[in-house]
Structures are given as structure tokens and as C-alpha cells.
Scaffold this active site. Structure first.
Site, mmCIF file in Angstrom:
data_model
loop_
_atom_site.group_PDB
_atom_site.id
_atom_site.type_symbol
_atom_site.label_atom_id
_atom_site.label_comp_id
_atom_site.label_asym_id
_atom_site.label_seq_id
_atom_site.Cartn_x
_atom_site.Cartn_y
_atom_site.Cartn_z
ATOM 1 N N GLU A 66 0.308 -0.923 5.960
ATOM 2 C CA GLU A 66 1.403 -0.380 6.770
ATOM 3 C C GLU A 66 1.310 1.127 6.906
ATOM 4 O O GLU A 66 1.584 1.692 7.981
ATOM 5 C CB GLU A 66 2.748 -0.768 6.151
ATOM 6 N N ASP B 46 0.850 -1.198 0.000
ATOM 7 C CA ASP B 46 0.000 0.000 0.000
ATOM 8 C C ASP B 46 0.884 1.246 0.000
ATOM 9 O O ASP B 46 2.058 1.196 0.373
ATOM 10 C CB ASP B 46 -0.942 0.010 1.205
#
Length: 365
Positions: free
Chosen positions: A123, A67
Site C-alpha cells: 500500500e 508494509d
């Protein structure tokens, strides 16, 4: 490697868009399967996909995320490009190049036996759905290598500050600001007093632990809100607090001090929410692995590696907190994470992949 990096960058993966992250997970899974010969297990938690590869009995854990902080459509303003040996694009440095290097390192080994790979999808927003997966994987391994981007000049990250987040809510009493302000309890004024008190906490902690220089605790009031209308004594105010600590003892002390705050304005009350998010990655957790990396670099004929301690956190904080020796910053060399100048130095990518492959071989025994 450049073709693989382009493939990942062109598949935008903004953390808040679960559909985009799901599409990205499919691209990462296919790329990893092609380079390792094995398809991953897809672990979806609360709509967020995480990818796991396990080769035999794991001794070494490789951690990364797919991400990014870049909103959907960022390719229009920050297109993929490679010019004069520099690759650019949203997420190229943090940390899609690290994933490419990781898969190519694994693909270069005679066998990936003894390695586990965990690529998470959240994250950048605190790893709320992946933390348990990360900690569980780390507890069973002898070493964790984190493919987050390097520090300046390619330095490995041998220490990271731990992070905590809080919201302090102040409750007062509304009253007409012109007719009878004395009947109110001004939450904004109380919040101002508390912000000054919170701002002083870092000095208390740093003095008690002997921290100085840049590697010290910071306690920073950030977002502030108060009041409802311009002619009303504010009945409620809130402010957020960002905390960065070099050691677990400091994180615990800050938590105790924040929870001990008391209202100073008669009639006002406080509520403190939040707490520690990531434990610190302390130097002791990475020292032996950094030495191993230096030895690996020497065998490859590379210049001596450098180390850096940084204020930002990663999933390496979780693996270190779980008791697994952890070395971070093994990913891309470049700069500009989260910024317009995000970039990767292309010719360092195969070098870093070779370094990781040598490290894996040394660490798994």
C-alpha cells in the site's frame, strides 16, 4: 492486544524489501489465524505477499496493509516502547495497530460469517500489485471498512482526495554554453516555463468546479532535473507533478490539461507520462456507513464520532472507485504517521475494536 502489536512492530516490513514483507506476512497470517481460527490464503503477486481470509459469502470487506515506509533497521532508532499509555515504534500507527484491532474485533464476534479480509503488502508504494485484488474483492461486497489510522482525535475518514502522478519530459538540443549557446534549445528554460504553466492548472480546475478552502484540487510540481554539465545547454529536463483531487471530474480535467501542454520554446518538445493512480473517495461513498458508525457508537455508549476529509490516499480510494460504499480511518488513534513521533494511544485500541465489531454486525445484516 499490546503483545500482538509488539509482535507486528518488531517484525519490520519496509515496502521495498520483499523478503522483509514476506516475513511480516507470515507473522500477520499466524496472528490472524490464532484470533479468527482460520489460516489465510497467501496471494503473492510479483514477489509481494498479500493475505486473504474469506468467511462464507462476503458482505463486508475489511482492508488493511502490513508494509510500512520505515527502512530496515529503524527499530534501532525508533524502538518499540509503551510509556504512559503511548505505544511507539515504526509502523505502529500506520497501520499495525489497525491490524491488531481488526483481528481482535473478528475474534470477538460469535462468527465471522459474511466477512472478507484483505491485508496487502504494498500500500505504501501505490498498491501496484494489489489494486486488482482490492477492486475485485470490493465489487462483491456491500460495505468496505478500512483499518487505516484515524484522523486527528480519532475522527473517521469520510473523504479522501484522489491522486495522480506525472513526469513531464522536455527535449531540447545541446550546444556549448560559451561558444554557441544560440545553436542550442534550452530544455531547462522550457521546463521552467512549463512548471509555471502546470502550477496554474489547479486554479483553472478549482474555478471551474467551484472548489474552495482546503478541499480543493492541488497540482504541485516536485522533483526537477536538467542538464548534463555546467557548460552545456541542457538537451533534456524532467519534472514530476503530484496531483490531489476531491472529485473524479477534477481528476479527469487535470489529466486532459496536462496532456494538452505544448512547448513554448522553438525547437523544444514535450512528453507527458503517468496519470491517475487512485480515484477519490468522495463523501457520498461513505455517508451511509458513517451514519451506521454513529449508531454503533451510540449503542456502545461512546461519544459521538467525528469525520474528516484528508488529502492522503489509501486503498479505500480503490474500493470506493469500484462502487463499494467505504468508510476509512477505523484503525488506530494516535498520530505521527511516517514521522519520528509516530504513536498510538493504547487505551483506545479495545474501544476501536469494539466499534468495528459492532459495525460489522450491523453492516452484514
Amino acid at each position: 492486544m499490546l503483545a500482538d502489536l509488539e509482535e507486528l512492530v518488531l517484525c519490520e516490513s519496509f515496502s521495498a524489501d520483499h523478503e522483509a514483507v514476506t516475513r511480516s506476512a507470515a507473522v500477520v497470517a499466524a496472528q490472524g489465524a490464532r484470533l479468527t481460527g482460520t489460516a489465510p490464503e497467501v496471494l503473492t503477486v510479483s514477489g509481494v505477499p498479500h493475505l486473504s481470509w474469506t468467511f462464507g459469502t462476503p458482505r463486508v470487506l475489511l482492508v488493511g496493509h502490513h508494509d510500512t515506509v520505515w527502512p530496515m533497521g529503524s527499530l534501532a532508532t525508533h524502538p518499540w516502547s509503551v510509556t504512559d499509555g503511548i505505544a511507539r515504534g515504526p509502523g505502529v500507527f500506520d497501520m499495525k495497530a489497525g491490524l491488531v484491532q481488526m483481528f481482535h474485533a473478528l475474534g470477538s464476534l460469535p462468527s465471522p460469517e459474511g466477512v472478507r479480509v484483505l491485508v496487502t503488502g504494498d500500500e505504501e508504494v501505490g498498491s501496484t500489485t494489489s489494486r486488482a485484488l482490492i477492486e475485485e474483492a470490493a465489487r462483491g461486497c456491500a460495505a468496505t471498512f478500512v483499518l487505516e489510522a484515524s484522523a486527528d482525535g480519532g475522527a473517521l475518514k469520510t473523504a479522501r482526495k484522489g491522486t495522480s502522478w506525472y513526469e513531464v519530459e522536455v527535449l531540447g538540443k545541446a550546444a556549448h554554453a560559451g561558444l554557441e549557446p544560440e545553436k542550442g534549445v534550452n530544455a531547462a528554460v522550457e521546463a521552467a516555463r512549463q512548471i509555471l504553466a502546470v502550477d496554474a492548472l489547479a486554479e483553472v480546475v478549482n474555478t471551474s468546479h467551484g472548489y474552495d478552502g482546503s478541499w480543493r484540487t492541488t497540482v504541485t510540481p516536485t522533483v526537477l532535473a536538467a542538464g548534463s554539465t555546467g557548460n552545456t545547454v541542457p538537451a533534456r529536463a524532467t519534472f514530476q507533478v503530484d496531483v490531489r483531487v476531491p472529485a473524479l471530474a477534477a481528476q479527469r480535467q487535470v489529466d486532459e490539461l496536462l496532456r494538452a501542454l505544448t512547448a513554448r520554446t522553438p525547437g523544444a518538445s514535450l512528453r507527458v507520462r503517468g496519470g491517475p493512480n487512485r480515484p477519490p473517495l468522495e463523501r457520498e461513498a461513505s455517508a451511509a456507513l458513517f451514519t451506521l458508525a454513529q449508531e454503533a457508537a451510540a449503542r456502545l455508549g461512546l461519544p459521538p464520532l467525528t469525520a474528516a476529509a484528508v488529502g492522503g490516499a489509501s486503498d479505500g480510494n480503490f474500493t470506493a472507485g469500484a462502487g463499494c460504499p467505504t468508510l476509512d480511518g477505523l484503525g488506530a488513534v494516535g498520530g505521527g504517521a511516517h514521522a519520528d513521533d509516530e504513536h498510538v494511544v493504547v487505551d483506545t485500541m479495545p474501544v476501536r475494536a469494539a466499534l468495528l465489531a459492532e459495525l460489522i454486525t450491523a453492516a452484514r445484516g
